[in-house]
Design a protein around this motif. Structure first.
Motif, PDB file in Angstrom:
ATOM      1  N   GLY A 137      11.460  11.620 -31.385  1.00  0.00           N
ATOM      2  CA  GLY A 137      11.330  13.000 -31.829  1.00  0.00           C
ATOM      3  C   GLY A 137      12.637  13.687 -32.171  1.00  0.00           C
ATOM      4  N   ALA A 138      13.755  12.974 -32.158  1.00  0.00           N
ATOM      5  CA  ALA A 138      15.057  13.589 -32.426  1.00  0.00           C
ATOM      6  C   ALA A 138      15.467  13.354 -33.874  1.00  0.00           C
ATOM      7  CB  ALA A 138      16.122  13.023 -31.493  1.00  0.00           C
ATOM      8  N   GLY A 139      16.112  14.373 -34.433  1.00  0.00           N
ATOM      9  CA  GLY A 139      16.694  14.262 -35.761  1.00  0.00           C
ATOM     10  C   GLY A 139      18.123  13.767 -35.669  1.00  0.00           C
ATOM     11  N   HIS A 140      18.919  14.096 -36.669  1.00  0.00           N
ATOM     12  CA  HIS A 140      20.286  13.590 -36.780  1.00  0.00           C
ATOM     13  C   HIS A 140      21.178  14.000 -35.613  1.00  0.00           C
ATOM     14  CE1 HIS A 140      23.648  11.875 -38.879  1.00  0.00           C
ATOM     15  NE2 HIS A 140      24.325  13.002 -38.818  1.00  0.00           N
ATOM     16  N   GLU A 141      20.990  15.181 -35.087  1.00  0.00           N
ATOM     17  CA  GLU A 141      21.793  15.658 -33.963  1.00  0.00           C
ATOM     18  C   GLU A 141      20.945  15.553 -32.690  1.00  0.00           C
ATOM     19  OE1 GLU A 141      22.460  19.534 -35.518  1.00  0.00           O
ATOM     20  OE2 GLU A 141      24.167  18.897 -36.728  1.00  0.00           O
ATOM     21  N   VAL A 142      20.947  14.376 -32.104  1.00  0.00           N
ATOM     22  CA  VAL A 142      20.068  14.089 -30.969  1.00  0.00           C
ATOM     23  C   VAL A 142      20.182  15.125 -29.850  1.00  0.00           C
ATOM     24  CG1 VAL A 142      19.587  12.422 -29.120  1.00  0.00           C
ATOM     25  CG2 VAL A 142      19.841  11.635 -31.481  1.00  0.00           C
ATOM     26  N   PRO A 143      21.381  15.483 -29.383  1.00  0.00           N
ATOM     27  CA  PRO A 143      21.452  16.464 -28.291  1.00  0.00           C
ATOM     28  C   PRO A 143      20.900  17.842 -28.669  1.00  0.00           C
ATOM     29  CG  PRO A 143      23.503  15.256 -28.439  1.00  0.00           C
ATOM     30  CD  PRO A 143      22.701  14.908 -29.661  1.00  0.00           C
ATOM     31  N   ARG A 144      20.929  18.155 -29.942  1.00  0.00           N
ATOM     32  CA  ARG A 144      20.385  19.438 -30.386  1.00  0.00           C
ATOM     33  C   ARG A 144      18.863  19.446 -30.316  1.00  0.00           C
ATOM     34  NH1 ARG A 144      20.878  21.876 -36.494  1.00  0.00           N
ATOM     35  NH2 ARG A 144      19.711  23.774 -36.123  1.00  0.00           N
ATOM     36  N   TYR A 145      18.233  18.385 -30.779  1.00  0.00           N
ATOM     37  CA  TYR A 145      16.782  18.339 -30.845  1.00  0.00           C
ATOM     38  C   TYR A 145      16.128  17.857 -29.557  1.00  0.00           C
ATOM     39  CZ  TYR A 145      17.350  19.214 -35.776  1.00  0.00           C
ATOM     40  OH  TYR A 145      17.694  19.782 -36.972  1.00  0.00           O
ATOM     41  N   LYS A 146      16.812  17.019 -28.819  1.00  0.00           N
ATOM     42  CA  LYS A 146      16.259  16.459 -27.579  1.00  0.00           C
ATOM     43  C   LYS A 146      17.326  16.466 -26.492  1.00  0.00           C
ATOM     44  CE  LYS A 146      12.131  15.526 -28.944  1.00  0.00           C
ATOM     45  NZ  LYS A 146      10.966  16.083 -28.276  1.00  0.00           N
ATOM     46  N   PRO A 147      17.739  17.637 -26.035  1.00  0.00           N
ATOM     47  CA  PRO A 147      18.839  17.698 -25.065  1.00  0.00           C
ATOM     48  C   PRO A 147      18.543  16.964 -23.759  1.00  0.00           C
ATOM     49  CG  PRO A 147      17.804  19.852 -25.332  1.00  0.00           C
ATOM     50  CD  PRO A 147      17.243  18.968 -26.394  1.00  0.00           C
ATOM     51  N   GLU A 148      17.334  17.062 -23.250  1.00  0.00           N
ATOM     52  CA  GLU A 148      17.008  16.385 -21.992  1.00  0.00           C
ATOM     53  C   GLU A 148      17.052  14.876 -22.166  1.00  0.00           C
ATOM     54  OE1 GLU A 148      16.412  16.477 -17.987  1.00  0.00           O
ATOM     55  OE2 GLU A 148      16.542  18.254 -19.238  1.00  0.00           O
ATOM     56  N   PHE A 149      16.507  14.390 -23.275  1.00  0.00           N
ATOM     57  CA  PHE A 149      16.531  12.955 -23.549  1.00  0.00           C
ATOM     58  C   PHE A 149      17.975  12.472 -23.725  1.00  0.00           C
ATOM     59  CE2 PHE A 149      12.032  12.693 -25.642  1.00  0.00           C
ATOM     60  CZ  PHE A 149      11.455  13.092 -24.457  1.00  0.00           C
ATOM     61  N   ALA A 150      18.779  13.242 -24.452  1.00  0.00           N
ATOM     62  CA  ALA A 150      20.183  12.866 -24.669  1.00  0.00           C
ATOM     63  C   ALA A 150      20.943  12.814 -23.352  1.00  0.00           C
ATOM     64  CB  ALA A 150      20.847  13.847 -25.640  1.00  0.00           C
ATOM     65  N   LEU A 151      20.714  13.811 -22.499  1.00  0.00           N
ATOM     66  CA  LEU A 151      21.392  13.835 -21.202  1.00  0.00           C
ATOM     67  C   LEU A 151      20.997  12.620 -20.360  1.00  0.00           C
ATOM     68  CD1 LEU A 151      23.229  15.236 -19.147  1.00  0.00           C
ATOM     69  CD2 LEU A 151      21.230  16.557 -18.401  1.00  0.00           C
ATOM     70  N   THR A 152      19.717  12.290 -20.334  1.00  0.00           N
ATOM     71  CA  THR A 152      19.256  11.122 -19.584  1.00  0.00           C
ATOM     72  C   THR A 152      19.894   9.848 -20.132  1.00  0.00           C
ATOM     73  OG1 THR A 152      17.144  12.160 -19.037  1.00  0.00           O
ATOM     74  CG2 THR A 152      17.219   9.759 -18.935  1.00  0.00           C
ATOM     75  N   LEU A 153      19.865   9.691 -21.446  1.00  0.00           N
ATOM     76  CA  LEU A 153      20.407   8.488 -22.085  1.00  0.00           C
ATOM     77  C   LEU A 153      21.897   8.325 -21.781  1.00  0.00           C
ATOM     78  CD1 LEU A 153      19.822   6.133 -24.075  1.00  0.00           C
ATOM     79  CD2 LEU A 153      20.472   7.712 -25.907  1.00  0.00           C
ATOM     80  N   LEU A 154      22.660   9.383 -21.990  1.00  0.00           N
ATOM     81  CA  LEU A 154      24.103   9.296 -21.767  1.00  0.00           C
ATOM     82  C   LEU A 154      24.455   9.179 -20.285  1.00  0.00           C
ATOM     83  CD1 LEU A 154      25.301  11.809 -24.482  1.00  0.00           C
ATOM     84  CD2 LEU A 154      25.327   9.309 -24.568  1.00  0.00           C
ATOM     85  N   SER A 155      23.693   9.830 -19.422  1.00  0.00           N
ATOM     86  CA  SER A 155      23.936   9.714 -17.977  1.00  0.00           C
ATOM     87  C   SER A 155      23.704   8.283 -17.507  1.00  0.00           C
ATOM     88  CB  SER A 155      23.039  10.676 -17.201  1.00  0.00           C
ATOM     89  OG  SER A 155      23.366  12.012 -17.496  1.00  0.00           O
ATOM     90  N   LYS A 156      22.612   7.672 -17.955  1.00  0.00           N
ATOM     91  CA  LYS A 156      22.346   6.279 -17.589  1.00  0.00           C
ATOM     92  C   LYS A 156      23.466   5.371 -18.086  1.00  0.00           C
ATOM     93  CE  LYS A 156      17.329   6.225 -17.211  1.00  0.00           C
ATOM     94  NZ  LYS A 156      16.104   5.508 -17.587  1.00  0.00           N
ATOM     95  N   PHE A 157      23.915   5.604 -19.305  1.00  0.00           N
ATOM     96  CA  PHE A 157      24.984   4.786 -19.882  1.00  0.00           C
ATOM     97  C   PHE A 157      26.277   4.930 -19.067  1.00  0.00           C
ATOM     98  CE2 PHE A 157      28.624   4.558 -22.831  1.00  0.00           C
ATOM     99  CZ  PHE A 157      28.533   3.224 -23.170  1.00  0.00           C
ATOM    100  N   ILE A 158      26.649   6.153 -18.758  1.00  0.00           N
ATOM    101  CA  ILE A 158      27.888   6.406 -18.011  1.00  0.00           C
ATOM    102  C   ILE A 158      27.822   5.824 -16.603  1.00  0.00           C
ATOM    103  CG2 ILE A 158      29.274   8.250 -16.955  1.00  0.00           C
ATOM    104  CD1 ILE A 158      28.633   9.887 -19.556  1.00  0.00           C
ATOM    105  N   ARG A 159      26.654   5.903 -15.967  1.00  0.00           N
ATOM    106  CA  ARG A 159      26.494   5.360 -14.614  1.00  0.00           C
ATOM    107  C   ARG A 159      26.307   3.842 -14.596  1.00  0.00           C
ATOM    108  NH1 ARG A 159      22.918  10.144 -13.737  1.00  0.00           N
ATOM    109  NH2 ARG A 159      21.208   8.734 -14.204  1.00  0.00           N
TER     110      ARG A 159
END
Length: 156
Positions: free
Chosen positions: A130-152
């Motif tokens: 469901g995200a467009g070109h700016e993932v954190p803009r359109y799906k901030p919760e999904f982006a946070l989860t994705l990047l948090s998992k990656f960083i951890r």
């Protein structure tokens, strides 16, 4: 398994109109060095095929490439194709990944996208549902989860 409820269109509306008002302010245009009387965008390609660069970087640095699955600017299929064409062996085939919803009162652990993992430095390509070109803009919760998992260092 992740539920697939209420997540495709949870981007809150109204941000574009407020952004447009802000960008039309003279002091903002001056700060951004924008000439309001010049229309359109003039794109000039400055780099060619970047796959050789990524092929050198991925063995040295842990890397995640992600793409919104409704991105009209850089379609997911193109991002998936160039990452696949790097030639790394797949260690985990396409699989769903989940996130909590940003919608108040909505479900937790919902389908957020799909990912594939490769053998070189755990290189991962993920889609964001469901995200467009700016993932954190359109799906901030999904982006946070994705990047948090990656960083951890958690599996995506």
């Amino acid at each position: 398994s992740p539920a697939a409820v209420g997540q495709l269109n949870d981007y809150s509306c109204g941000g574009e109109s407020e952004m447009r008002k802000w960008l039309h302010r003279r002091e903002v245009q001056q700060a951004l060095h924008v000439n309001a009387n010049e229309g359109g965008m003039h794109y000039r390609q400055t780099a060619g095929d970047l796959r050789p660069l990524y092929a050198r970087l991925i063995p040295k640095y842990k890397m995640l490439i992600y793409s919104g699955n409704v991105d009209a600017c850089v379609p997911t299929w193109g991002s998936e194709q160039w990452t696949r064409e790097l030639g790394y062996n797949v260690t985990r085939e396409w699989h769903a990944w989940s996130s909590d919803s940003a919608t108040p009162g909505s479900s937790q652990n919902v389908l957020a996208g799909y990912a594939i993992n490769y053998d070189t430095n755990d290189f991962t390509f993920a889609t964001v549902r469901g995200a467009g070109h700016e993932v954190p803009r359109y799906k901030p919760e999904f982006a946070l989860t994705l990047l948090s998992k990656f960083i951890r260092g958690e599996s995506i």
